[in-house]
Each structure stands twice: as C-alpha cells, then as structure tokens.
Design an enzyme around this catalytic site. Structure first.
Site, mmCIF file in Angstrom:
data_model
loop_
_atom_site.group_PDB
_atom_site.id
_atom_site.type_symbol
_atom_site.label_atom_id
_atom_site.label_comp_id
_atom_site.label_asym_id
_atom_site.label_seq_id
_atom_site.Cartn_x
_atom_site.Cartn_y
_atom_site.Cartn_z
ATOM 1 C CG HIS A 14 -1.934 1.007 1.335
ATOM 2 N ND1 HIS A 14 -2.206 1.701 2.490
ATOM 3 C CD2 HIS A 14 -2.810 1.483 0.404
ATOM 4 C CE1 HIS A 14 -3.197 2.536 2.278
ATOM 5 N NE2 HIS A 14 -3.589 2.425 1.024
ATOM 6 C CD GLU A 41 -3.032 2.265 -3.291
ATOM 7 O OE1 GLU A 41 -4.028 2.977 -3.380
ATOM 8 O OE2 GLU A 41 -2.086 2.552 -2.497
ATOM 9 C CG ASP A 43 -3.199 7.088 -3.072
ATOM 10 O OD1 ASP A 43 -4.159 6.330 -3.282
ATOM 11 O OD2 ASP A 43 -2.490 7.034 -2.040
ATOM 12 C CG HIS A 56 -3.984 9.347 0.629
ATOM 13 N ND1 HIS A 56 -4.819 10.039 1.490
ATOM 14 C CD2 HIS A 56 -4.585 8.156 0.421
ATOM 15 C CE1 HIS A 56 -5.859 9.292 1.793
ATOM 16 N NE2 HIS A 56 -5.751 8.144 1.157
ATOM 17 C CD GLU A 116 -7.115 5.237 -4.347
ATOM 18 O OE1 GLU A 116 -6.404 4.667 -3.503
ATOM 19 O OE2 GLU A 116 -8.012 6.055 -4.069
HETATM 20 O O1 G3P Z 1 -6.494 1.454 -3.182
HETATM 21 C C1 G3P Z 1 -6.655 0.984 -1.887
HETATM 22 C C2 G3P Z 1 -6.557 2.097 -0.868
HETATM 23 O O2 G3P Z 1 -5.386 2.820 -1.107
HETATM 24 C C3 G3P Z 1 -7.741 3.008 -0.883
HETATM 25 O O3 G3P Z 1 -7.744 3.912 0.180
HETATM 26 O O4 G3P Z 1 -7.392 6.091 1.205
HETATM 27 O O5 G3P Z 1 -5.567 4.425 1.266
HETATM 28 O O6 G3P Z 1 -6.142 5.553 -0.862
HETATM 29 P P1 G3P Z 1 -6.670 5.045 0.457
HETATM 30 MG MG MG Z 2 -4.849 4.515 -2.284
#
Ligand code: G3P
Ligand code: MG
Length: 247
Positions: A14, A41, A43, A56, A116
């Site tokens: 993450h 993953e 953002d 993020h 994302e």
């Molecule tokens: O993509 C999974 C997760 O990253 C979604 O939530 O807020 O951590 O971007 P967040």
């Molecule tokens: Mg995310």
C-alpha cells in the site's frame, strides 16, 4: 462478467512502502522492492499544469512541507517540496514523485502497479483520462497497470480513453449498486475495505466474475481468512509481516 486476464500477485504494498517509508514516494517504492514485493498501490492526481504525480490527500500539509490544495500548484512548485522529512530524518529531501518517474522505478524493480486515480475535487474526468493515457504509454511493454478509483466518473473517463487497461471500482462501504456500477465500467475487479466483507459477500462478488482486492489489511490472521474466502489480492501497510510469499 469480466473475462479479463488477472496477472497480479496476492499481496500489494500500500502506497509503495506501507508504513515503512514516506507514502507515495520513490523511496517508498524502493522500500516495497526491498521487502520483495511484486506489486505496489499508489495514489495519482493532477497538478495545476496537468502533470500526474503521487499524493494521497487533496492538500500538501500532512505529507510534505508545503500547504494548501496540491492540484492548484504547477509541477515546477510541487517538485521543490520535501515529501520525506515529515516521516523521518532519514528521508529528508525526498521529493514528490511524478508518474513517469514512478513507472521507470517500477520497471527497474520489475514491480506491477495498481494506480489509484485520486482526483482533486472537480477534476474527476480530466484526471481519469490523463492517468489512463499516460499509463498506456508508460507501461506499454509491461504488465498493464490496474487502474482503480473511488470516482465512477474518473474510471469512466479512463475506460473511454484507454479501454484496454484493466479497471477496479473502489468502495469504502458495501455499495448495493456494485453490480450495475462494475458492469457499466467493465471492471475486472472490485476493491473493498476489508471490514465490509463476509464470506457470503465474497462468494457473491466471485459469482459475478469479479476479482477482489481488499485494503488495508495489516493483520496476518485477517489476511489468511480473507484469502481463504477467495479474495484475490490483499493491499497492506504491514509490508514486512505480510510479505510477497505470505500464505
Ligand atoms: O487502493 C486501496 C486504498 O489505497 C484506498 O484507500 O485512502 O488508502 O487511498 P486510500
Ligand atoms: Mg490509495
């Protein structure tokens, strides 16, 4: 039902390096790679001059030495910020990462990507389109990045721009309209907050032909339970405990 290929591993780091590095930076990607992860993953959003970079939050305040809405600044200004020292002195001087730099680093580490799409409010379609177009070029000879978003509009724009790129709809709560929405977006996957899942719901989603990615799972016992139910991928911050060979 989607019949798209799913080449992705079961464990996804993450924000690049979970809780072990400043999120969404090149240092985070290096940290994910150091622990052997095969997929990360992160953002992605747009600067004021339409450069795609990783962050993020809507604002810069939490994860850099800047402040205010990130999407209102040009890349020239964003690129000067320190995105590492908030996390620890060892990361002082770490910069915000642009998507082309991230693609190059993923290629270097032979890591797959879940991008994302995290639009600044009001720029959903523009961000979805731009991220998809850039991803199609930057990853053209790699395993296709998995595009995901909480924004239906962003994923719809991504689908129109680059229909061949796989898409996953994100949802923080159980959405009674999951089937209509994932069908309209021709999603290969649904990405859910693991807390809303039960064995029955996993079975329901699988029966509809969807792959399931869950976030953010930091307990090995919970990760094992979800995998047993049939979840396809676990997105974790505990990248040192839930490693690439986790079972
Ligand atoms: O993509 C999974 C997760 O990253 C979604 O939530 O807020 O951590 O971007 P967040
Ligand atoms: Mg995310």
């Amino acid at each position: 039902m989607s019949t798209q290929h799913w080449p992705y591993p079961r464990i996804v780091a993450h924000r690049g390096g979970g809780k072990l590095a400043p999120e969404n930076t090149l240092a985070a990607i290096d940290t994910g790679a150091k622990y052997g992860h095969q997929m990360i993953e992160f953002d992605a959003k747009l600067s004021a001059d339409a450069q795609i970079f990783l962050l993020h939050d809507d604002t810069l305040d939490r994860t850099s030495n800047g402040w205010g809405v990130a999407g209102q600044l040009p890349w020239e200004k964003l690129s000067q910020l320190d995105a590492g020292s908030w996390f620890g002195n060892a990361f002082t001087g770490e910069k915000l990462a642009r998507l082309d730099q991230v693609a190059a680093r993923c290629r270097q580490h032979q890591m797959m990507a879940n991008i994302e799409i995290k639009p600044t409010i009001g720029s959903d379609a523009e961000t979805g389109r731009a991220v998809a177009q850039a991803a199609a070029i930057l990853w053209q000879d790699q395993v296709a990045p998995l595009l995901s978003s909480f924004s239906f509009e962003a994923l719809e724009a991504a689908m129109k721009a680059e229909p061949q790129l796989p898409r996953g709809l994100l949802s923080h709560s159980w959405d009674p309209q999951w089937q209509e929405k994932t069908a309209a977006l021709a999603c290969v996957s649904i990405h859910l907050n693991h807390k809303v899942l039960t064995a029955e719901r996993v079975a329901e989603l699988k029966a509809a032909g969807l792959k399931i990615l869950v976030y953010t799972v930091n307990s090995p016992d919970r990760a094992r339970e979800l995998l047993k139910w049939g979840v396809d991928a676990i997105c974790t911050d505990a990248i040192d405990i839930i490693g690439p060979d986790f079972h």
